[in-house]
Every structure is written in structure tokens, then in C-alpha cells.
Scaffold this motif. Structure first.
Motif, PDB file in Angstrom:
ATOM      1  N   PRO A  15       0.787  -1.237   0.000  1.00 41.17           N
ATOM      2  CA  PRO A  15       0.000   0.000   0.000  1.00 41.17           C
ATOM      3  C   PRO A  15       0.825   1.297   0.000  1.00 41.17           C
ATOM      4  O   PRO A  15       0.264   2.387  -0.076  1.00 41.17           O
ATOM      5  CB  PRO A  15      -0.845  -0.103   1.270  1.00 41.17           C
ATOM      6  N   TYR A  16       2.143   1.189   0.076  1.00 39.38           N
ATOM      7  CA  TYR A  16       2.973   2.395   0.131  1.00 39.38           C
ATOM      8  C   TYR A  16       3.238   2.941  -1.264  1.00 39.38           C
ATOM      9  O   TYR A  16       3.532   2.179  -2.190  1.00 39.38           O
ATOM     10  CB  TYR A  16       4.321   2.098   0.803  1.00 39.38           C
ATOM     11  N   ALA A  17       3.175   4.261  -1.409  1.00 37.72           N
ATOM     12  CA  ALA A  17       3.604   4.905  -2.644  1.00 37.72           C
ATOM     13  C   ALA A  17       5.108   4.671  -2.794  1.00 37.72           C
ATOM     14  O   ALA A  17       5.835   4.574  -1.795  1.00 37.72           O
ATOM     15  CB  ALA A  17       3.302   6.403  -2.599  1.00 37.72           C
ATOM     16  N   GLU A  18       5.554   4.586  -4.010  1.00 43.17           N
ATOM     17  CA  GLU A  18       6.970   4.313  -4.271  1.00 43.17           C
ATOM     18  C   GLU A  18       7.883   5.334  -3.600  1.00 43.17           C
ATOM     19  O   GLU A  18       8.964   4.991  -3.124  1.00 43.17           O
ATOM     20  CB  GLU A  18       7.217   4.300  -5.781  1.00 43.17           C
ATOM     21  N   ASP A  19       7.460   6.586  -3.542  1.00 43.41           N
ATOM     22  CA  ASP A  19       8.282   7.653  -2.968  1.00 43.41           C
ATOM     23  C   ASP A  19       7.752   8.134  -1.616  1.00 43.41           C
ATOM     24  O   ASP A  19       8.029   9.259  -1.199  1.00 43.41           O
ATOM     25  CB  ASP A  19       8.387   8.823  -3.935  1.00 43.41           C
ATOM     26  N   ALA A  20       7.012   7.286  -0.900  1.00 40.69           N
ATOM     27  CA  ALA A  20       6.444   7.676   0.395  1.00 40.69           C
ATOM     28  C   ALA A  20       7.539   8.169   1.336  1.00 40.69           C
ATOM     29  O   ALA A  20       8.633   7.610   1.383  1.00 40.69           O
ATOM     30  CB  ALA A  20       5.717   6.490   1.015  1.00 40.69           C
ATOM     31  N   ALA A  21       7.239   9.216   2.097  1.00 40.23           N
ATOM     32  CA  ALA A  21       8.133   9.697   3.140  1.00 40.23           C
ATOM     33  C   ALA A  21       7.844   8.873   4.391  1.00 40.23           C
ATOM     34  O   ALA A  21       6.749   8.937   4.942  1.00 40.23           O
ATOM     35  CB  ALA A  21       7.889  11.176   3.409  1.00 40.23           C
ATOM     36  N   VAL A  22       8.825   8.073   4.813  1.00 37.48           N
ATOM     37  CA  VAL A  22       8.629   7.171   5.942  1.00 37.48           C
ATOM     38  C   VAL A  22       9.619   7.535   7.046  1.00 37.48           C
ATOM     39  O   VAL A  22      10.828   7.489   6.838  1.00 37.48           O
ATOM     40  CB  VAL A  22       8.806   5.696   5.515  1.00 37.48           C
ATOM     41  N   PHE A  23       9.061   7.887   8.192  1.00 38.45           N
ATOM     42  CA  PHE A  23       9.847   8.222   9.373  1.00 38.45           C
ATOM     43  C   PHE A  23       9.599   7.113  10.393  1.00 38.45           C
ATOM     44  O   PHE A  23       8.735   7.219  11.251  1.00 38.45           O
ATOM     45  CB  PHE A  23       9.445   9.592   9.922  1.00 38.45           C
ATOM     46  N   SER A  24      10.342   6.012  10.253  1.00 44.80           N
ATOM     47  CA  SER A  24      10.137   4.836  11.085  1.00 44.80           C
ATOM     48  C   SER A  24      11.048   4.888  12.308  1.00 44.80           C
ATOM     49  O   SER A  24      11.851   5.805  12.461  1.00 44.80           O
ATOM     50  CB  SER A  24      10.395   3.568  10.270  1.00 44.80           C
ATOM     51  N   LEU A  25      10.930   3.858  13.148  1.00 44.58           N
ATOM     52  CA  LEU A  25      11.786   3.804  14.334  1.00 44.58           C
ATOM     53  C   LEU A  25      13.237   3.508  13.975  1.00 44.58           C
ATOM     54  O   LEU A  25      14.150   3.900  14.690  1.00 44.58           O
ATOM     55  CB  LEU A  25      11.262   2.736  15.303  1.00 44.58           C
ATOM     56  N   ALA A  26      13.451   2.825  12.860  1.00 47.94           N
ATOM     57  CA  ALA A  26      14.810   2.435  12.463  1.00 47.94           C
ATOM     58  C   ALA A  26      15.506   3.569  11.705  1.00 47.94           C
ATOM     59  O   ALA A  26      14.856   4.332  10.998  1.00 47.94           O
ATOM     60  CB  ALA A  26      14.745   1.204  11.566  1.00 47.94           C
ATOM     61  N   PRO A  27      16.827   3.694  11.862  1.00 53.17           N
ATOM     62  CA  PRO A  27      17.567   4.673  11.081  1.00 53.17           C
ATOM     63  C   PRO A  27      17.461   4.365   9.598  1.00 53.17           C
ATOM     64  O   PRO A  27      17.191   3.212   9.239  1.00 53.17           O
ATOM     65  CB  PRO A  27      19.013   4.507  11.562  1.00 53.17           C
TER      66      PRO A  27
ATOM     67  N   ALA B 172      13.977  -8.816   5.610  1.00 50.58           N
ATOM     68  CA  ALA B 172      15.124  -9.082   6.478  1.00 50.58           C
ATOM     69  C   ALA B 172      14.781  -8.752   7.928  1.00 50.58           C
ATOM     70  O   ALA B 172      15.147  -9.489   8.855  1.00 50.58           O
ATOM     71  CB  ALA B 172      16.341  -8.285   6.015  1.00 50.58           C
ATOM     72  N   TRP B 173      14.057  -7.651   8.149  1.00 55.10           N
ATOM     73  CA  TRP B 173      13.632  -7.287   9.504  1.00 55.10           C
ATOM     74  C   TRP B 173      12.669  -8.346  10.047  1.00 55.10           C
ATOM     75  O   TRP B 173      12.815  -8.803  11.180  1.00 55.10           O
ATOM     76  CB  TRP B 173      12.992  -5.902   9.500  1.00 55.10           C
ATOM     77  N   LEU B 174      11.695  -8.751   9.247  1.00 52.88           N
ATOM     78  CA  LEU B 174      10.742  -9.781   9.678  1.00 52.88           C
ATOM     79  C   LEU B 174      11.456 -11.087  10.014  1.00 52.88           C
ATOM     80  O   LEU B 174      11.097 -11.776  10.977  1.00 52.88           O
ATOM     81  CB  LEU B 174       9.691 -10.025   8.590  1.00 52.88           C
ATOM     82  N   ASP B 175      12.471 -11.431   9.236  1.00 50.99           N
ATOM     83  CA  ASP B 175      13.219 -12.667   9.462  1.00 50.99           C
ATOM     84  C   ASP B 175      14.083 -12.612  10.726  1.00 50.99           C
ATOM     85  O   ASP B 175      14.578 -13.649  11.174  1.00 50.99           O
ATOM     86  CB  ASP B 175      14.101 -12.982   8.250  1.00 50.99           C
ATOM     87  N   SER B 176      14.254 -11.428  11.312  1.00 52.44           N
ATOM     88  CA  SER B 176      15.032 -11.301  12.547  1.00 52.44           C
ATOM     89  C   SER B 176      14.206 -11.638  13.789  1.00 52.44           C
ATOM     90  O   SER B 176      14.699 -11.571  14.906  1.00 52.44           O
ATOM     91  CB  SER B 176      15.627  -9.890  12.666  1.00 52.44           C
ATOM     92  N   TRP B 177      12.960 -12.029  13.576  1.00 50.38           N
ATOM     93  CA  TRP B 177      12.066 -12.403  14.673  1.00 50.38           C
ATOM     94  C   TRP B 177      11.944 -13.918  14.756  1.00 50.38           C
ATOM     95  O   TRP B 177      11.753 -14.594  13.748  1.00 50.38           O
ATOM     96  CB  TRP B 177      10.683 -11.784  14.463  1.00 50.38           C
ATOM     97  N   ALA B 178      11.996 -14.452  15.978  1.00 56.01           N
ATOM     98  CA  ALA B 178      11.830 -15.884  16.210  1.00 56.01           C
ATOM     99  C   ALA B 178      10.357 -16.279  16.195  1.00 56.01           C
ATOM    100  O   ALA B 178      10.030 -17.439  15.953  1.00 56.01           O
ATOM    101  CB  ALA B 178      12.453 -16.275  17.545  1.00 56.01           C
ATOM    102  N   THR B 179       9.494 -15.329  16.480  1.00 55.94           N
ATOM    103  CA  THR B 179       8.048 -15.575  16.529  1.00 55.94           C
ATOM    104  C   THR B 179       7.360 -14.654  15.532  1.00 55.94           C
ATOM    105  O   THR B 179       7.991 -13.752  14.967  1.00 55.94           O
ATOM    106  CB  THR B 179       7.485 -15.266  17.927  1.00 55.94           C
ATOM    107  N   PRO B 180       6.056 -14.842  15.335  1.00 49.90           N
ATOM    108  CA  PRO B 180       5.326 -13.860  14.528  1.00 49.90           C
ATOM    109  C   PRO B 180       5.462 -12.463  15.140  1.00 49.90           C
ATOM    110  O   PRO B 180       5.646 -12.318  16.347  1.00 49.90           O
ATOM    111  CB  PRO B 180       3.873 -14.347  14.600  1.00 49.90           C
ATOM    112  N   VAL B 181       5.381 -11.462  14.292  1.00 49.65           N
ATOM    113  CA  VAL B 181       5.396 -10.069  14.731  1.00 49.65           C
ATOM    114  C   VAL B 181       3.929  -9.666  14.880  1.00 49.65           C
ATOM    115  O   VAL B 181       3.168  -9.714  13.918  1.00 49.65           O
ATOM    116  CB  VAL B 181       6.094  -9.165  13.695  1.00 49.65           C
ATOM    117  N   ASP B 182       3.538  -9.313  16.087  1.00 49.28           N
ATOM    118  CA  ASP B 182       2.150  -8.949  16.321  1.00 49.28           C
ATOM    119  C   ASP B 182       2.007  -7.445  16.500  1.00 49.28           C
ATOM    120  O   ASP B 182       2.798  -6.810  17.211  1.00 49.28           O
ATOM    121  CB  ASP B 182       1.593  -9.691  17.531  1.00 49.28           C
TER     122      ASP B 182
END
Length: 128
Positions: A16-28, A42-52
Motif C-alpha cells: 500500500p505504500y507509494a513508491e516515494d512515500a516519506a517514511v519516518f520509522s523507528l529504524a535509522p 530481512a527485519w521480519l526474518d530477525s524475529w523468532a516468533t510472529p510479529v504482532d
């Protein structure tokens, strides 16, 4: 979005994100332009369990071809490695633009308040 995070489906999360969306997330870094599917996976794969994700108190305002949403999200799960269990509330703001075929996220802001006592600690203990 909640099911996509739980299922660790980066393609559905970024769709759902526009290709040029301005994203100010928690990660640098301070600002991202769009959401990269491979980075998200890659971020999702860093979790041992589902991300809720749990949403609370979201308010939506629509005016013409734009919508503004804000509320709270609780992120929880267990990270791989030393980090272990994670559970905290954050603030979330989304701005969407209507296109000919759908609504696209053009701006996202996620933040965690910080204690202003000189410690610079994030306030992960707050709840809505």
C-alpha cells in the motif's frame, strides 16, 4: 497489515505504500523514501516468533483525495538472539492519497516518546 506482519509477508506490508512515500520509522536513518521489500523481509526474518501489531484509538479523517490517520500501535514478539521478548506501544501517523485505483500511503511517522529527565531513555513502559 496486522495479518501480514504476523505472517511475516513483506510483499503485502509494502504494497500500500507509494513508491516515494516519506517514511519516518523507528529504524535509522531519519527518513526513508518508500519501503524496500527486501529490507522489510530481512527485519521480519530477525524475529523468532510472529510479529504482532495491535492498533488502538485510531482516528481517521478524510478530505477529498487525502486521508489522515493517527493512533497507537503495540509491537510484540520475540526477536532472535539476545534481544528476546519485545512489547511496547508507539505512536503512528499515516497520510494516504487516493489514486485512480486505490489509497496509497504517502507519509508514515512512527515514534516512541522519550523521557525528558536527561537519561534519553525511550519510554517503552507507556500504555494508551
Amino acid at each position: 497489515m496486522h495479518k501480514a506482519h504476523h505472517d511475516k509477508d513483506a510483499a503485502v506490508i509494502v504494497a500500500p505504500y507509494a513508491e516515494d512515500a516519506a517514511v519516518f520509522s523507528l529504524a535509522p536513518p531519519l527518513e526513508h523514501h518508500g519501503v524496500d521489500r527486501r529490507e522489510k523481509q530481512a527485519w521480519l526474518d530477525s524475529w523468532a516468533t510472529p510479529v504482532d501489531l495491535e492498533a488502538r484509538d485510531f482516528k481517521i479523517t478524510v478530505s477529498g483525495d487525502f486521508a489522515f490517520c493517527h493512533g497507537f500501535l503495540r509491537l510484540s514478539g520475540t526477536k532472535k538472539g539476545a534481544e528476546g521478548g519485545v512489547s511496547f506501544w508507539m505512536r503512528e501517523t499515516l497520510c494516504l492519497e487516493r489514486t485512480a485505483s486505490s489509497w496509497r500511503i504517502v507519509h508514515e511517522q512512527a515514534s516512541v516518546p522519550g523521557y525528558m529527565d536527561g537519561s534519553l531513555r525511550p519510554a517503552f513502559d507507556l500504555q494508551p
